[in-house]
Scaffold this motif. Sequence first.
Motif, PDB file in Angstrom:
ATOM      1  N   ALA A   1      11.866   5.723  -6.399  1.00  0.00           N
ATOM      2  CA  ALA A   1      10.628   5.875  -4.683  1.00  0.00           C
ATOM      3  C   ALA A   1      11.871   4.773  -3.964  1.00  0.00           C
ATOM      4  CB  ALA A   1       9.707   4.731  -5.700  1.00  0.00           C
ATOM      5  N   ILE A   2      12.879   3.976  -4.551  1.00  0.00           N
ATOM      6  CA  ILE A   2      13.633   2.463  -3.985  1.00  0.00           C
ATOM      7  C   ILE A   2      14.207   3.452  -2.880  1.00  0.00           C
ATOM      8  CG2 ILE A   2      15.015   0.784  -3.319  1.00  0.00           C
ATOM      9  CD1 ILE A   2      13.413  -0.187  -6.473  1.00  0.00           C
ATOM     10  N   GLY A   3      15.166   4.139  -4.493  1.00  0.00           N
ATOM     11  CA  GLY A   3      16.290   4.929  -2.844  1.00  0.00           C
ATOM     12  C   GLY A   3      15.858   6.412  -2.071  1.00  0.00           C
ATOM     13  N   SER A   4      14.992   6.349  -1.972  1.00  0.00           N
ATOM     14  CA  SER A   4      14.336   7.506  -1.444  1.00  0.00           C
ATOM     15  C   SER A   4      13.933   6.883   0.222  1.00  0.00           C
ATOM     16  CB  SER A   4      12.762   8.131  -1.731  1.00  0.00           C
ATOM     17  OG  SER A   4      13.770   9.106  -2.845  1.00  0.00           O
ATOM     18  N   ALA A   5      12.767   5.849   0.246  1.00  0.00           N
ATOM     19  CA  ALA A   5      11.858   5.501   0.517  1.00  0.00           C
ATOM     20  C   ALA A   5      13.010   4.073   1.441  1.00  0.00           C
ATOM     21  CB  ALA A   5      11.374   4.098   0.623  1.00  0.00           C
ATOM     22  N   ILE A   6      14.323   3.682   1.300  1.00  0.00           N
ATOM     23  CA  ILE A   6      15.897   3.231   1.996  1.00  0.00           C
ATOM     24  C   ILE A   6      16.492   4.159   2.428  1.00  0.00           C
ATOM     25  CG2 ILE A   6      17.813   1.162   1.230  1.00  0.00           C
ATOM     26  CD1 ILE A   6      16.099  -0.141  -0.531  1.00  0.00           C
ATOM     27  N   GLY A   7      16.941   5.285   1.850  1.00  0.00           N
ATOM     28  CA  GLY A   7      17.377   6.632   2.646  1.00  0.00           C
ATOM     29  C   GLY A   7      17.103   6.879   3.739  1.00  0.00           C
ATOM     30  N   ILE A   8      15.635   6.721   3.287  1.00  0.00           N
ATOM     31  CA  ILE A   8      14.996   7.163   4.590  1.00  0.00           C
ATOM     32  C   ILE A   8      15.445   6.603   6.198  1.00  0.00           C
ATOM     33  CG2 ILE A   8      12.561   8.164   6.333  1.00  0.00           C
ATOM     34  CD1 ILE A   8      11.712   9.174   3.493  1.00  0.00           C
ATOM     35  N   ALA A   9      15.162   5.005   5.996  1.00  0.00           N
ATOM     36  CA  ALA A   9      15.134   3.876   6.733  1.00  0.00           C
ATOM     37  C   ALA A   9      17.053   4.246   7.221  1.00  0.00           C
ATOM     38  CB  ALA A   9      15.180   2.841   5.995  1.00  0.00           C
ATOM     39  N   ILE A  10      18.132   4.615   6.236  1.00  0.00           N
ATOM     40  CA  ILE A  10      19.191   4.526   6.782  1.00  0.00           C
ATOM     41  C   ILE A  10      19.589   5.211   7.239  1.00  0.00           C
ATOM     42  CG2 ILE A  10      21.389   4.040   5.840  1.00  0.00           C
ATOM     43  CD1 ILE A  10      19.609   1.809   5.160  1.00  0.00           C
ATOM     44  N   ALA A  11      18.640   6.320   7.249  1.00  0.00           N
ATOM     45  CA  ALA A  11      19.181   7.645   7.543  1.00  0.00           C
ATOM     46  C   ALA A  11      19.092   7.672   9.099  1.00  0.00           C
ATOM     47  CB  ALA A  11      18.723   9.124   6.853  1.00  0.00           C
ATOM     48  N   VAL A  12      17.405   7.420   9.282  1.00  0.00           N
ATOM     49  CA  VAL A  12      17.290   6.873  10.654  1.00  0.00           C
ATOM     50  C   VAL A  12      18.045   6.144  11.695  1.00  0.00           C
ATOM     51  CG1 VAL A  12      15.075   6.248  11.717  1.00  0.00           C
ATOM     52  CG2 VAL A  12      14.610   8.048   9.885  1.00  0.00           C
ATOM     53  N   MET A  13      18.196   4.940  10.544  1.00  0.00           N
ATOM     54  CA  MET A  13      18.869   3.926  11.320  1.00  0.00           C
ATOM     55  C   MET A  13      20.532   5.286  11.898  1.00  0.00           C
ATOM     56  SD  MET A  13      18.648   0.742   8.944  1.00  0.00           S
ATOM     57  CE  MET A  13      19.975  -0.302   9.389  1.00  0.00           C
ATOM     58  N   ARG A  14      21.248   5.535  11.103  1.00  0.00           N
ATOM     59  CA  ARG A  14      22.537   6.448  11.230  1.00  0.00           C
ATOM     60  C   ARG A  14      22.605   6.972  12.452  1.00  0.00           C
ATOM     61  NH1 ARG A  14      26.354   8.452   6.908  1.00  0.00           N
ATOM     62  NH2 ARG A  14      27.513   7.952   9.060  1.00  0.00           N
ATOM     63  N   MET A  15      20.723   7.821  12.418  1.00  0.00           N
ATOM     64  CA  MET A  15      21.050   9.019  13.828  1.00  0.00           C
ATOM     65  C   MET A  15      19.664   8.098  15.150  1.00  0.00           C
ATOM     66  SD  MET A  15      19.598  12.352  11.094  1.00  0.00           S
ATOM     67  CE  MET A  15      19.759  13.214  12.574  1.00  0.00           C
ATOM     68  N   SER A  16      19.426   7.137  15.108  1.00  0.00           N
ATOM     69  CA  SER A  16      19.275   6.598  15.894  1.00  0.00           C
ATOM     70  C   SER A  16      19.798   6.343  17.686  1.00  0.00           C
ATOM     71  CB  SER A  16      19.074   4.972  15.112  1.00  0.00           C
ATOM     72  OG  SER A  16      19.687   4.314  15.482  1.00  0.00           O
ATOM     73  N   GLY A  17      21.203   6.459  17.520  1.00  0.00           N
ATOM     74  CA  GLY A  17      21.685   6.657  18.730  1.00  0.00           C
ATOM     75  C   GLY A  17      21.925   4.904  19.080  1.00  0.00           C
ATOM     76  N   ASP A  18      21.434   3.923  17.805  1.00  0.00           N
ATOM     77  CA  ASP A  18      22.275   2.097  18.185  1.00  0.00           C
ATOM     78  C   ASP A  18      23.312   2.366  17.950  1.00  0.00           C
ATOM     79  OD1 ASP A  18      20.942  -0.282  17.844  1.00  0.00           O
ATOM     80  OD2 ASP A  18      20.630  -0.295  19.102  1.00  0.00           O
ATOM     81  N   PRO A  19      23.622   1.509  18.433  1.00  0.00           N
ATOM     82  CA  PRO A  19      25.052   1.560  17.776  1.00  0.00           C
ATOM     83  C   PRO A  19      24.866   0.064  16.660  1.00  0.00           C
ATOM     84  CG  PRO A  19      25.812   1.040  20.205  1.00  0.00           C
ATOM     85  CD  PRO A  19      24.126   1.547  20.037  1.00  0.00           C
ATOM     86  N   LEU A  20      24.478  -0.626  16.861  1.00  0.00           N
ATOM     87  CA  LEU A  20      24.046  -1.774  15.722  1.00  0.00           C
ATOM     88  C   LEU A  20      23.674  -1.629  14.798  1.00  0.00           C
ATOM     89  CD1 LEU A  20      24.333  -4.970  14.827  1.00  0.00           C
ATOM     90  CD2 LEU A  20      22.388  -5.313  16.215  1.00  0.00           C
ATOM     91  N   LEU A  21      22.801  -0.662  14.271  1.00  0.00           N
ATOM     92  CA  LEU A  21      22.033  -0.045  13.583  1.00  0.00           C
ATOM     93  C   LEU A  21      22.367   1.213  13.094  1.00  0.00           C
ATOM     94  CD1 LEU A  21      18.055   0.889  15.481  1.00  0.00           C
ATOM     95  CD2 LEU A  21      19.060  -1.668  13.488  1.00  0.00           C
ATOM     96  N   ALA A  22      23.725   1.900  13.606  1.00  0.00           N
ATOM     97  CA  ALA A  22      24.319   2.923  13.291  1.00  0.00           C
ATOM     98  C   ALA A  22      25.500   2.315  12.428  1.00  0.00           C
ATOM     99  CB  ALA A  22      24.568   3.989  14.448  1.00  0.00           C
ATOM    100  N   PHE A  23      25.330   1.121  12.110  1.00  0.00           N
ATOM    101  CA  PHE A  23      26.984   0.063  11.941  1.00  0.00           C
ATOM    102  C   PHE A  23      26.538  -0.025  11.098  1.00  0.00           C
ATOM    103  CE2 PHE A  23      29.104  -3.671  11.432  1.00  0.00           C
ATOM    104  CZ  PHE A  23      30.542  -3.419  10.854  1.00  0.00           C
ATOM    105  N   VAL A  24      25.239  -1.063  11.462  1.00  0.00           N
ATOM    106  CA  VAL A  24      25.006  -1.776   9.948  1.00  0.00           C
ATOM    107  C   VAL A  24      24.320  -0.241   8.445  1.00  0.00           C
ATOM    108  CG1 VAL A  24      22.686  -2.668   8.834  1.00  0.00           C
ATOM    109  CG2 VAL A  24      23.194  -3.098  11.093  1.00  0.00           C
ATOM    110  N   ALA A  25      23.829   0.773   9.600  1.00  0.00           N
ATOM    111  CA  ALA A  25      23.784   1.629   8.426  1.00  0.00           C
ATOM    112  C   ALA A  25      24.482   3.015   7.732  1.00  0.00           C
ATOM    113  CB  ALA A  25      23.239   3.315   8.509  1.00  0.00           C
ATOM    114  N   HIS A  26      26.208   2.760   8.460  1.00  0.00           N
ATOM    115  CA  HIS A  26      27.044   3.121   7.507  1.00  0.00           C
ATOM    116  C   HIS A  26      27.560   2.002   6.924  1.00  0.00           C
ATOM    117  CE1 HIS A  26      30.601   5.744   8.243  1.00  0.00           C
ATOM    118  NE2 HIS A  26      31.613   4.073   8.139  1.00  0.00           N
ATOM    119  N   SER A  27      27.627   0.856   7.542  1.00  0.00           N
ATOM    120  CA  SER A  27      28.254  -0.229   6.270  1.00  0.00           C
ATOM    121  C   SER A  27      27.471  -0.127   4.645  1.00  0.00           C
ATOM    122  CB  SER A  27      28.591  -1.803   7.264  1.00  0.00           C
ATOM    123  OG  SER A  27      28.758  -1.723   8.107  1.00  0.00           O
TER     124      SER A  27
END
Length: 296
Positions: A83-109
């Motif tokens: 449950a934790i992995g899926s919830a955070i995983g959705i947020a991280i995946a959306v951040m990586r695909m958001s197009g925002d450089p800062l969010l994408a960098f944090v998600a990739h890190s």
Amino acid sequence: MALSQEMNTHSTPVSTNGAIIVDPPRLWRWFGSAIVALIAAWIVYQVFTNAGFEWSVVGEYLFHPSVLGGVLMTLELTVLVMAIGSAIGIAIAVMRMSGDPLLAFVAHSFVWFFRGTPVLIQLVFWYNLATLFPDISVGIPFGGPKFYEISSTIAISSFTAAMLGLGLNEAAYMAEIIRAGLLSVDPGQAEAAKALGYRPAQTFFKIVLPQAMKAIIPPTGNQLIGTLKFTSLASTVALYELMHSVEVIYARTFETVPMLIVAALWYLFLVSILSVLQYFVERHFSRGLRQAVGGH
């Protein structure tokens, strides 16, 4: 003469382009089959005749209350970690695909760090968090007032350390699985939803995510099975799950092999149940996909 030619024709197959297809010699296959059968027979013989397996001890402890308690803890931890992995995983995946450089960098890190460090290190780190932060507080940072404070040794129990260590690690893998599933959806679907007046959140949860599920479900099922087995690492932080429950018993009785067999049998049973559930879930989504394709 005609009979001889007919026999030769049947014994030497010819392909449609005229090339002669020669059957490979079966000697090696027979030899390989004999070796496999011999090994299988030896394993069966050992299982039934080797006294070291101590099957009477296995039967005695298979449904022991402490072992059953460990099984329940393993299932509880598996559900919460997924449950934790899926919830955070959705947020991280959306951040990586958001197009925002800062969010994408944090998600990739995040993905880079938690996939790049062993789960065992993460578990032990969370369990020893009090070494870095003796107290966990909520308030204004950098010396500001604190509204709530609790000792880290109380807040980070064995269960909390296992849940955080396994959950954050699972989130990194789930983020990549979900991102791949989202990328498999035709971008035109989101554009069509936008044209119909859907808000971004509605587009994601009602249009994009349901279509991505057909690509997300199979690897998620594999992750669930892997998570169930990875919970055995929580024994290193003294969490009383299945592996730790049998460790406590064989540390007292010195019956190591039969107790490991007890744990293995329970893991095999639980994984088999999850595999059957995964099969039916995948078949359900595949049926929906075929119907959608047939409808178009």
